[in-house]
Design a protein around this motif. Structure first.
Motif, PDB file in Angstrom:
ATOM      1  N   VAL A 127      24.565 -33.417   7.839  1.00 54.21           N
ATOM      2  CA  VAL A 127      25.809 -32.657   7.862  1.00 54.21           C
ATOM      3  C   VAL A 127      26.754 -33.352   6.888  1.00 54.21           C
ATOM      4  O   VAL A 127      27.103 -34.511   7.077  1.00 54.21           O
ATOM      5  CB  VAL A 127      26.426 -32.605   9.273  1.00 54.21           C
ATOM      6  CG1 VAL A 127      27.747 -31.853   9.247  1.00 54.21           C
ATOM      7  CG2 VAL A 127      25.454 -31.984  10.267  1.00 54.21           C
ATOM      8  N   ARG A 128      27.123 -32.660   5.836  1.00 55.70           N
ATOM      9  CA  ARG A 128      28.076 -33.193   4.852  1.00 55.70           C
ATOM     10  C   ARG A 128      29.435 -32.601   5.165  1.00 55.70           C
ATOM     11  O   ARG A 128      29.622 -31.384   5.143  1.00 55.70           O
ATOM     12  CB  ARG A 128      27.675 -32.807   3.436  1.00 55.70           C
ATOM     13  CG  ARG A 128      28.676 -33.333   2.394  1.00 55.70           C
ATOM     14  CD  ARG A 128      28.323 -32.897   0.995  1.00 55.70           C
ATOM     15  NE  ARG A 128      27.097 -33.542   0.595  1.00 55.70           N
ATOM     16  CZ  ARG A 128      26.166 -32.960  -0.163  1.00 55.70           C
ATOM     17  NH1 ARG A 128      26.330 -31.723  -0.573  1.00 55.70           N
ATOM     18  NH2 ARG A 128      25.088 -33.607  -0.500  1.00 55.70           N
ATOM     19  N   VAL A 129      30.384 -33.469   5.501  1.00 57.32           N
ATOM     20  CA  VAL A 129      31.734 -33.006   5.803  1.00 57.32           C
ATOM     21  C   VAL A 129      32.611 -33.232   4.578  1.00 57.32           C
ATOM     22  O   VAL A 129      32.420 -34.187   3.820  1.00 57.32           O
ATOM     23  CB  VAL A 129      32.327 -33.674   7.056  1.00 57.32           C
ATOM     24  CG1 VAL A 129      31.568 -33.258   8.297  1.00 57.32           C
ATOM     25  CG2 VAL A 129      32.341 -35.171   6.938  1.00 57.32           C
ATOM     26  N   ILE A 130      33.539 -32.328   4.399  1.00 57.10           N
ATOM     27  CA  ILE A 130      34.401 -32.330   3.220  1.00 57.10           C
ATOM     28  C   ILE A 130      35.837 -32.562   3.670  1.00 57.10           C
ATOM     29  O   ILE A 130      36.357 -31.835   4.520  1.00 57.10           O
ATOM     30  CB  ILE A 130      34.315 -30.975   2.481  1.00 57.10           C
ATOM     31  CG1 ILE A 130      32.861 -30.630   2.168  1.00 57.10           C
ATOM     32  CG2 ILE A 130      35.180 -30.997   1.221  1.00 57.10           C
ATOM     33  CD1 ILE A 130      32.655 -29.170   1.810  1.00 57.10           C
ATOM     34  N   PHE A 131      36.443 -33.590   3.107  1.00 57.75           N
ATOM     35  CA  PHE A 131      37.848 -33.880   3.355  1.00 57.75           C
ATOM     36  C   PHE A 131      38.609 -33.605   2.067  1.00 57.75           C
ATOM     37  O   PHE A 131      38.218 -34.074   0.999  1.00 57.75           O
ATOM     38  CB  PHE A 131      38.046 -35.343   3.778  1.00 57.75           C
ATOM     39  CG  PHE A 131      37.319 -35.679   5.048  1.00 57.75           C
ATOM     40  CD1 PHE A 131      37.875 -35.371   6.278  1.00 57.75           C
ATOM     41  CD2 PHE A 131      36.090 -36.297   5.009  1.00 57.75           C
ATOM     42  CE1 PHE A 131      37.210 -35.681   7.453  1.00 57.75           C
ATOM     43  CE2 PHE A 131      35.417 -36.618   6.178  1.00 57.75           C
ATOM     44  CZ  PHE A 131      35.970 -36.309   7.399  1.00 57.75           C
ATOM     45  N   SER A 132      39.665 -32.833   2.158  1.00 58.52           N
ATOM     46  CA  SER A 132      40.470 -32.475   0.993  1.00 58.52           C
ATOM     47  C   SER A 132      41.898 -32.972   1.195  1.00 58.52           C
ATOM     48  O   SER A 132      42.502 -32.704   2.234  1.00 58.52           O
ATOM     49  CB  SER A 132      40.462 -30.945   0.838  1.00 58.52           C
ATOM     50  OG  SER A 132      41.272 -30.560  -0.228  1.00 58.52           O
TER      51      SER A 132
END
Length: 138
Positions: A127-132
């Motif tokens: 699971v690749r989580v993206i923080f912006s």
């Protein structure tokens, strides 16, 4: 015929920093609903704050090596006293959720079973989580 859906694009530039983090899970059907529910809750700032407030008492113990994470006055000078529960809750209220989304993929993996000494293979879900972030300083 219904109109075609247009895919959204997200452009990351130096002015728009983002962080990707990957988490590895054994690929098991029984884990899927928990993983997806946690991810869906994670993008909801209100849900995250409620969870953090619920467990606020635990954070000073869990993050003793990183007390500045919980310090609402982090940039106002060096603190010598211990972070209080009130400080932790104030910091949680300041929280702005950078969790932007996620993607998943499956890969074949292998690991050494330390009990038996045997190499075991397993299907792994990543699971690749993206923080912006709005800016590097946010």
């Amino acid at each position: 015929m219904p109109p075609a859906k247009v895919a959204k694009t997200y452009l990351y530039t130096l002015r728009h920093p983002g962080v990707f983090a990957e988490f590895y899970f054994p690929k098991r059907v029984v884990y899927q609903s928990e993983i997806i529910e946690a991810l869906k809750d994670g993008v909801e700032e209100k849900e995250v704050k409620e969870y953090l407030i619920k467990y606020a008492r635990e954070f000073p113990k869990e993050l003793t090596a990183y007390p500045y994470v919980l310090d609402p006055q982090r940039y106002e000078g060096i603190r010598t006293e211990t972070i209080s529960l009130a400080d932790v809750k104030k910091r949680i209220e300041m929280y702005k959720n950078p969790f932007f989304g996620w993607s998943t993929y499956d890969v074949g993996g292998a690991f050494l079973n330390t009990e038996t000494g045997e190499l075991q293979d397993e299907l792994v879900q990543i699971v690749r989580v993206i923080f912006s972030f709005e800016s590097e300083l946010a």
